[in-house]
Write an enzyme that holds these catalytic residues in place. Sequence first.
Site, PDB file in Angstrom:
ATOM      1  N   GLY A 159       9.063   1.375   8.591  1.00 30.68           N
ATOM      2  CA  GLY A 159       8.129   2.441   9.001  1.00 30.68           C
ATOM      3  C   GLY A 159       7.721   2.540  10.379  1.00 30.68           C
ATOM      4  N   GLU A 160       7.700   3.432  10.781  1.00 29.96           N
ATOM      5  CA  GLU A 160       7.288   3.824  12.371  1.00 29.96           C
ATOM      6  C   GLU A 160       5.930   3.685  12.758  1.00 29.96           C
ATOM      7  OE1 GLU A 160       8.331   8.193  12.585  1.00 29.96           O
ATOM      8  OE2 GLU A 160      10.214   7.760  13.323  1.00 29.96           O
ATOM      9  N   LYS A 161       5.239   2.925  11.823  1.00 33.31           N
ATOM     10  CA  LYS A 161       3.868   2.140  12.193  1.00 33.31           C
ATOM     11  C   LYS A 161       4.534   1.121  12.930  1.00 33.31           C
ATOM     12  CE  LYS A 161       1.197  -0.601  10.140  1.00 33.31           C
ATOM     13  NZ  LYS A 161       1.021  -1.694  10.834  1.00 33.31           N
ATOM     14  N   GLY A 178       1.841   3.065   2.291  1.00 36.63           N
ATOM     15  CA  GLY A 178       3.004   3.090   3.267  1.00 36.63           C
ATOM     16  C   GLY A 178       4.102   2.552   2.741  1.00 36.63           C
ATOM     17  N   HIS A 179       4.150   1.264   2.217  1.00 36.03           N
ATOM     18  CA  HIS A 179       5.203   0.595   1.619  1.00 36.03           C
ATOM     19  C   HIS A 179       5.900   1.561   0.625  1.00 36.03           C
ATOM     20  CE1 HIS A 179       2.748  -3.035   2.955  1.00 36.03           C
ATOM     21  NE2 HIS A 179       3.844  -3.107   3.632  1.00 36.03           N
ATOM     22  N   HIS A 239       0.763  -1.124   0.099  1.00 37.13           N
ATOM     23  CA  HIS A 239       0.069   0.026   0.019  1.00 37.13           C
ATOM     24  C   HIS A 239       0.740   1.216   0.244  1.00 37.13           C
ATOM     25  CE1 HIS A 239       1.159   0.029   4.231  1.00 37.13           C
ATOM     26  NE2 HIS A 239       0.611  -1.112   4.219  1.00 37.13           N
ATOM     27  N   GLN A 282       7.862 -15.424  11.885  1.00 34.29           N
ATOM     28  CA  GLN A 282       7.478 -14.125  12.811  1.00 34.29           C
ATOM     29  C   GLN A 282       5.967 -14.079  13.108  1.00 34.29           C
ATOM     30  OE1 GLN A 282       8.652 -11.033   9.733  1.00 34.29           O
ATOM     31  NE2 GLN A 282       7.062  -9.899  10.668  1.00 34.29           N
TER      32      GLN A 282
HETATM   33  P1  AMP Z   1       5.014  -5.022   6.449  1.00 36.96           P
HETATM   34  O1  AMP Z   1       4.771  -5.736   4.939  1.00 36.96           O
HETATM   35  O2  AMP Z   1       3.714  -4.965   7.208  1.00 36.96           O
HETATM   36  O3  AMP Z   1       5.883  -6.010   7.025  1.00 36.96           O
HETATM   37  O4  AMP Z   1       5.839  -3.663   6.274  1.00 36.96           O
HETATM   38  C1  AMP Z   1       7.108  -3.548   5.895  1.00 36.96           C
HETATM   39  C2  AMP Z   1       7.475  -2.216   6.149  1.00 36.96           C
HETATM   40  O5  AMP Z   1       6.425  -1.065   5.629  1.00 36.96           O
HETATM   41  C3  AMP Z   1       7.678  -2.052   7.548  1.00 36.96           C
HETATM   42  O6  AMP Z   1       8.987  -1.422   7.702  1.00 36.96           O
HETATM   43  C4  AMP Z   1       6.512  -1.240   8.081  1.00 36.96           C
HETATM   44  O7  AMP Z   1       6.930  -0.645   9.381  1.00 36.96           O
HETATM   45  C5  AMP Z   1       6.290  -0.506   6.731  1.00 36.96           C
HETATM   46  N1  AMP Z   1       4.908   0.098   6.892  1.00 36.96           N
HETATM   47  C6  AMP Z   1       3.726  -0.494   6.979  1.00 36.96           C
HETATM   48  N2  AMP Z   1       2.833   0.158   7.005  1.00 36.96           N
HETATM   49  C7  AMP Z   1       3.316   1.435   6.994  1.00 36.96           C
HETATM   50  C8  AMP Z   1       2.681   2.857   7.099  1.00 36.96           C
HETATM   51  N3  AMP Z   1       1.278   2.955   7.019  1.00 36.96           N
HETATM   52  N4  AMP Z   1       3.465   3.835   6.954  1.00 36.96           N
HETATM   53  C9  AMP Z   1       4.758   3.751   6.793  1.00 36.96           C
HETATM   54  N5  AMP Z   1       5.457   2.622   6.924  1.00 36.96           N
HETATM   55  C10 AMP Z   1       4.766   1.431   6.933  1.00 36.96           C
END
Ligand code: AMP
Length: 276
Positions: free
Chosen positions: A146-148, A36-37, A34, A61
Amino acid sequence: MNVIETVRELQTTAMKIKAEGKTIGMVPTMGALHEGHLSLIRRARAENDVVFVSIFVNPVQFNNADDLRKYPRTLERDLELIGDDADYVFAPTVEEVFPVSPTEVYDFGPVSQVMEGAARPGHFNGVGVIVRRLLEWVRPDKAYFGEKDYQQIAVVREMVLQCNILSEIVPCPIVREPNGLAMSSRNRRLSPAEFEISANIHRILEASKILPDVLQIKTFVEDEIAKIPEFKLDYFEVADANSLQTVKTLQEAEGVMGFITVYVGEVRLIDNIRYK
Ligand code: AMP
C-alpha cells in the site's frame, strides 16, 4: 481458504502451485485487517490464479517495545474478513519465522535513510528481513503493497533489486475512512474524539496542494498541525517521489510528494500526498 502455520508447508504449497503453471499473488500484512488491506487482497485476487496473504506481527521491524506490545492482534476476525478473497493465509508464530534471531544487516541506500528510516532506527532493516523471507518462500509473481507506507515500497523495491528477487512489486492506492483519515491498524487505538481530530491530517495536506512552492507548503502544513493541540508533529517533508530526498522546489523533480508523521496522543500516524 486454508491457514498455513509452518514455513515448510508454505514453501511446498507454493511450489506445487507454481508447478501447475498457476500465477501467485501475495499480500504481506501484520493483521488487524481493514479495508486498506482488503483492497490489496482483492487486487491480488483479480490479477492472479492463487492468492497468499501473510499475517505476522514482525517483531524485528519494531524499534519500540511498547508499540510492539500494543499492536492489535485479531487473527480470528482477520480470517473472517479475508473469507474466500485469499486461498492461503500464512499465520506463523515468531519462533517459526525466526528459529534463531535474524542477523541480516542490509544497506538499502538513500531511500532508507530519510524520514521513517531516520525516525525509526532498524525499522527498514526489519522490513527487509521479513519481506525477503516471505518472497523467497512463496516466490509470488506479484506482491502487493500500500502507498500509505510509500517509503516502504521504495525500500522493498531496493531489497528486491539487491537480492535478485523476481516478484513484481505492485503499489496500491491509499484507502481512507469516510472522514479522510488513512486507514491503519493503529487507528483502533484512537479514542472516538481522536479519530475525528485525526481527519485533519489529510484535510491539511489536501489544502496545501494549492500552494505554489515548497516553502509555503511546509510553513502552512507545520502551522496548521501546530494549531491542533492533540497533534505533535514528528516530521513533514516535501520530497522527490522516486529518490525520497527532500526538494527545495517543486520543479526539481519529476514527481513530488509530502510525507507526514503525527503523534495523536500515543498513536503515531503516517500519511502522504502527491503534489505533482
Ligand atoms: P501492515 O499490516 O500495516 O503492515 O500493512 C500491510 C500492507 O497493507 C502494507 O503494504 C500497507 O502499506 C498496506 N496498507 C495499510 N493501510 C493501508 C491503506 N489505508 N490503504 C492501502 N494500503 C494499506
